[in-house]
Design an enzyme around this catalytic site. Structure first.
Site, PDB file in Angstrom:
ATOM      1  N   CYS A  49     -34.117   8.312 -22.546  1.00  0.00           N
ATOM      2  CA  CYS A  49     -33.316   8.537 -23.751  1.00  0.00           C
ATOM      3  C   CYS A  49     -32.462   7.321 -24.111  1.00  0.00           C
ATOM      4  CB  CYS A  49     -32.425   9.754 -23.513  1.00  0.00           C
ATOM      5  SG  CYS A  49     -31.189  10.019 -24.789  1.00  0.00           S
ATOM      6  N   TRP A  82     -33.519  19.912 -19.855  1.00  0.00           N
ATOM      7  CA  TRP A  82     -33.766  18.818 -18.928  1.00  0.00           C
ATOM      8  C   TRP A  82     -33.755  19.350 -17.497  1.00  0.00           C
ATOM      9  CZ3 TRP A  82     -35.306  14.305 -20.860  1.00  0.00           C
ATOM     10  CH2 TRP A  82     -34.977  13.998 -22.186  1.00  0.00           C
ATOM     11  N   VAL A 117     -28.645  14.858 -23.503  1.00  0.00           N
ATOM     12  CA  VAL A 117     -28.115  13.846 -22.603  1.00  0.00           C
ATOM     13  C   VAL A 117     -27.751  12.628 -23.460  1.00  0.00           C
ATOM     14  CG1 VAL A 117     -29.330  14.556 -20.521  1.00  0.00           C
ATOM     15  CG2 VAL A 117     -30.514  13.077 -22.144  1.00  0.00           C
ATOM     16  N   TYR A 180     -36.060   7.668 -35.585  1.00  0.00           N
ATOM     17  CA  TYR A 180     -36.319   9.108 -35.553  1.00  0.00           C
ATOM     18  C   TYR A 180     -36.541   9.665 -36.961  1.00  0.00           C
ATOM     19  CZ  TYR A 180     -34.971   9.069 -30.660  1.00  0.00           C
ATOM     20  OH  TYR A 180     -34.922   8.812 -29.306  1.00  0.00           O
TER      21      TYR A 180
END
Length: 344
Positions: A49, A82, A117, A180
């Site tokens: 990430c 996660w 996260v 994105y």
């Protein structure tokens, strides 16, 4: 990065990033009820990430490894959030949980929003403190100073904050989030708008960095950290997977040299796991890549080639010093490092 299987976002043509839901701060005075305290908190990240990678870099640069422990999730998450499947018995050895979502539920029973996260968890209670990724790194730089290593750089110098904030806003809107917006667009029009804004920003950054080593001032700042974590993923993921394909990073002489300069600076490249990055994007985003085939390339060894950016001057750490090597337990596995080759 929020837990999602398939293509995240709203049902509209343009992707909408959800704001951080838990925005408490850990501060020197403990004003939000969370005081800075060595050993109390655990930073949960995915090395895949880019938002979590910011926290990894800043923690390394400031030497906070002993002050705030680290939990690394599996790059492949599922609908339960996660996972800690990289740890023995599939549980984080400190928090004792199998899924990050358990810390979210401990904070807010019945919470049904995204599980993202980076996240910071209070170890004694097991409760999530914050998932506010833009604030986490700024607070590590400005509120945790009593626990910084000797020689830690000032990543958010007060005289330059207005300029840093301005640059970071452009980078976030058009590049960090822009990839994105392009990759998760659900219409040609939305995709093309994001694509054009992304590469307009790209060109502004390339021009800005042509004659200066760093984005703001003559040292590394938070702005460089935030740009780096997108650039290091660009050719491996965003160029192809997210259709941001006007050019590759390696085809822009300025930004490619700038990114290599940072990658080869202690605290940057030693936090990057290309294996986790590629497996996450290509195997989790099944709406974009239904075969879940992970490409072997590009060969990451180019990240280690000479960049010559030192000729522009600048002092990477200002009056400070580089961080030492990462703790042995936090070293990147061989298959994810830049010296691992393409896997072909």
């Amino acid at each position: 990065m929020t837990t999602s299987v398939g293509n995240p976002g709203s049902t509209t043509a343009e992707y909408k990033r959800s704001p951080s839901h838990f925005t408490d701060r850990i501060t020197a005075d403990g004003a939000d009820g969370w005081p800075v305290e060595a050993g109390r908190y655990r930073l949960v990240v995915s090395r895949a990430c880019p938002w979590a990678s910011r926290a990894l870099v800043v923690r390394r640069l400031l030497g906070l490894e002993d002050a705030i422990s680290l939990a690394v999730t599996d790059p492949l998450q599922d609908e339960r959030s996660w996972r800690f499947t990289l740890d023995p018995d599939g549980r984080d050895p400190v928090l004792g949980i199998a899924f990050l979502g358990e810390a979210y539920a401990a904070r807010e029973p019945g919470y049904d929003g995204g599980i993202s996260v980076p996240a910071i968890v209070d170890v004694p209670s097991g409760v999530l403190v914050t998932n506010d990724y833009p604030r986490i790194t700024l607070d590590l730089a400005t509120e945790w100073t009593a626990l910084h290593r000797d020689g830690a750089p000032d990543l958010y110098p007060e005289p330059l904050r207005d300029e840093i904030d301005e640059v970071m806003e452009d980078v976030y809107r058009n590049l960090n989030n822009g990839v994105y917006l392009a990759g998760f667009a659900k219409s040609e029009r939305a995709y093309e708008r994001a694509y054009r804004n992304l590469f307009a920003c790209w060109d502004r950054l390339s021009e800005r960095l042509a004659g200066r080593r760093y984005l703001v001032g003559d040292t590394i700042t938070e702005a460089d950290v935030r740009l780096f974590t997108t650039l290091v993923r660009f050719d491996a993921v965003y160029h192809n997977h997210f259709k941001c394909n006007r050019n590759k990073l390696t085809e822009d002489p300025v930004l490619w040299a700038y990114a290599r300069d940072l990658f080869q600076t202690p605290g940057f490249g030693d936090t990057v796991d290309f294996d986790h990055i590629k497996r996450h994007y290509y195997q989790v985003h099944t709406d974009i890549n239904p075969t879940q085939i992970v490409p072997l390339g590009p060969d990451p060894s180019g990240w280690l080639t000479p960049h010559h950016r030192e000729e522009l001057g600048g002092r990477p750490f200002g009056d400070g010093t580089p961080p030492g090597p990462p703790p042995a337990a936090e070293e990147i596995p061989a298959r994810g490092r830049a010296d691992a080759g393409s896997g072909a």
